[in-house]
Design an enzyme around this catalytic site. Structure first.
Site, PDB file in Angstrom:
ATOM      1  CE  LYS A 175      57.876  37.335  11.834  1.00  0.00           C
ATOM      2  NZ  LYS A 175      57.407  37.131  10.619  1.00  0.00           N
ATOM      3  CG  ASP A 189      54.589  41.679   9.074  1.00  0.00           C
ATOM      4  OD1 ASP A 189      55.278  42.490   8.590  1.00  0.00           O
ATOM      5  OD2 ASP A 189      55.023  40.535   8.579  1.00  0.00           O
ATOM      6  CE  LYS A 227      52.174  40.853   6.510  1.00  0.00           C
ATOM      7  NZ  LYS A 227      52.693  39.813   5.617  1.00  0.00           N
ATOM      8  CG  ASP A 285      54.605  38.503  12.210  1.00  0.00           C
ATOM      9  OD1 ASP A 285      54.419  37.087  11.897  1.00  0.00           O
ATOM     10  OD2 ASP A 285      55.334  39.368  11.447  1.00  0.00           O
ATOM     11  CG  ASP A 345      55.122  41.518   4.276  1.00  0.00           C
ATOM     12  OD1 ASP A 345      55.401  41.307   5.503  1.00  0.00           O
ATOM     13  OD2 ASP A 345      54.318  40.938   3.563  1.00  0.00           O
ATOM     14  NE  ARG A 370      62.422  35.842   4.831  1.00  0.00           N
ATOM     15  CZ  ARG A 370      62.014  35.231   3.859  1.00  0.00           C
ATOM     16  NH1 ARG A 370      62.765  34.790   2.859  1.00  0.00           N
ATOM     17  NH2 ARG A 370      60.706  34.774   3.805  1.00  0.00           N
TER      18      ARG A 370
END
Ligand code: BES
Ligand code: ZN
Ligand code: ZN
Length: 509
Positions: A275, A280, A287, A298, A357, A361
């Site tokens: 990833k 992010d 966030k 990230d 967020d 995935r």
């Protein structure tokens, strides 16, 4: 912008007392009464100075502690650093790695130019000397690393390079030390390379810049090739997951594929999927502001894959490896993907977005499907995937999930060797059930509980019947503060672990 500290490593046959150096490093266990043979002979020349420090109680040999003794002209070394190794019965190969890291960190702090290391002496014949030397070399890189390329005004200063030698009076042992340090230097410098890339902020490393770094790496290695898909190609290929996540940023996504061919015909092909979210923010499901800057890290999973590809190519490991790095920036804007959106992924499965967020995935599912399409026999993904994993395991171990017990065991072994620890977590049917959507095949979040496990259960849906493991490195990708062993910021976690795994796999053939 300046380079990170350059490490030069070699091995040399020399008696400890005659070693001309700025700092000589030896180890001492906390539960071993008296000095070992090597320290004793050195101490004789120092008129008992080491014994004295121990008797005074200033140094007890505890792990993470050390003491400096000055030579005062009685030996050729200017200083002796005694590093605490903790209890001998608890010692592992990581004890020597950490001790070397501690010594290197001290050497940089004290600004020595030349460091001579004889830490292996304290371990006697407990481990193969080549492996000890590899671990020491990895530790030297780890401990001397500092991220300061943007610091232009510095009061304290530092040297640009550190010359390190592993020393032993026995030339047979020096040969083994040389063998191990060559591998260790490759792995250690690959990890430092990864740490620097990961530490660079989101305004410096965008998906396109990361792709350029991957291309540059491949150009420098004969056995590596690199291809990069831009937004147009991603659209043509139907990579809906990565496109959705990247849609809110002007820094458009890239899908980076590195290929290493080290195995002959019939060799196993391993797909590493990392990833690489260059920043992010959470996107529309934004966030909180506190510590949001840490989300520049990230991209750590993708960069661990990049670092591993570098190490594997330099080591010439006899396996075939795909390094698959989906990279995007997750920002809120008028063009962002939104909660409620239904996305068609590369593998054809549809996903209802309930939280923007949970973007890792969304890019990894395309990466995993791509690995399946390339016919990888084994797929391992690595990602700063969930805050829940950090809550569960803290900052010392990565979560390890998977669908194959053998693969899990192999990764646990590699973790032991590399000192990058893992802990098994479940991701089976109960967790998978939670990821079902009423209006699409899957949704991208589960209920409140077991977030690391439901995230892994989501990923599991994209690997078909392939052997698969997932490393959730949220929590271990960084050090919040400097430790005794290294500086704050990116840890480069995964480079040593994955390289060890691949080296073992090639060795077992
Ligand atoms: N990148 C984060 C996970 C993370 C958290 C990494 C802390 C390192 C430290 C990930 O994309 C994320 O935001 N996950 C969410 C998932 C949730 C919305 C289901 C999380 O963990 O809160
Ligand atoms: Zn997120
Ligand atoms: Zn994320």
């Amino acid at each position: 912008m300046r380079d990170i500290i350059d490490v030069e490593l070699k091995a040399r046959s020399v008696e400890l007392g005659k070693c001309k150096t700025d700092m000589l490093v030896v180890g001492h266990f906390s539960d071993v009464g008296g000095l070992d043979r090597i320290c004793k002979s050195l101490d004789g020349k120092l008129a008992g100075a080491i014994e004295h420090v121990i008797k005074l109680g200033d140094f007890k040999g505890k792990a993470g502690t050390s003491a400096l003794v000055y030579g005062g002209g009685r030996i050729a070394a200017k200083r002796v650093l005694i590093v605490g190794l903790g209890e001998k019965k608890k010692a592992t190969i990581d004890t020597v790695r950490k001790a070397a890291a501690q010594a290197a960190k001290k050497a940089v702090a004290v600004k020595v130019k030349r460091l001579s290391v004889a830490l292996h002496g304290a371990f006697g014949g407990k481990y193969d000397l080549t492996m000890v030397s590899r671990a020491m070399a990895e530790g030297i890189y780890f401990g001397s690393y500092r991220y300061d390329e943007f610091v232009t005004v510095e009061e304290d200063g530092r040297h640009d390079s550190l010359k390190v030698e592993f020393i032993d009076s026995d030339s047979v042992k020096t040969k083994k030390l040389t063998k191990g340090l060559l591998d260790g230097a490759i792995i250690g410098s690959a990890q430092s390379y990864a740490r620097t890339l990961a530490n660079r902020p989101g305004n410096v490393i965008t998906p396109a810049v990361l792709a350029s770094a991957a291309r540059a790496l491949a150009r420098s290695k004969k056995s590596l090739t690199c291809s990069v898909m831009d937004e147009k190609q991603l659209l043509a290929e139907g990579m809906g997951g990565i496109l959705a996540v990247g849609s809110g940023s002007v820094n458009k996504p890239r899908f980076i594929v590195l290929r290493y061919k080290g195995g002959g015909a019939g060799a196993v092909t391993v797909g590493l999927v990392g990833k690489a979210i260059t920043f992010d923010s959470g996107g529309i499901s934004i966030k909180p502001a506190a510590k949001m800057e840490e989300m520049k890290l990230d991209k750590s999973g993708g960069i661990a894959v990049l670092g591993t590809m570098k190490a594997v190519a330099e080591l010439g490991v006899a396996v075939n490896v795909y390094g698959i790095i989906p990279s995007a920036e997750n920002l809120p804007s008028g063009s962002s993907y939104r909660p409620g959106d239904i996305i068609t992924t590369f593998g054809g499965k549809t996903v209802e977005v309930q939280n923007t967020d949970a973007e890792g995935r969304m890019i990894l599912c395309d990466g995993l499907s791509y690995a399946v399409k390339q016919k990888c026999d084994i797929i391992i993904d690595i990602a700063t995937l969930t805050g829940a994993c950090k809550v569960a395991l803290g900052q010392y171990m990565a979560g390890l999930m998977g669908n194959d017990d053998g693969l899990i065991k192999q990764l646990q072994n590699a973790a032991k060797q590399s000192g990058e620890e893992v802990w098994p977590l479940p991701s089976g049917d109960d967790y998978a059930k939670e990821m079902k959507s009423n209006i699409a095949d899957l949704k991208n979040i589960g209920n409140k509980w077991g977030g690391a496990c439901t995230a892994a259960a989501f990923l599991r849906q994209f690997v078909d019947d392939k052997k698969w493991a997932h490393l959730d490195i949220a929590g271990v990708e960084m050090f919040e503060k400097a430790t005794e062993f290294t500086s704050e910021g990116s840890s480069g976690f995964g480079v040593r672990l994955l390289t060890s795994y691949l080296l073992n796999m090639a060795g077992s053939k």
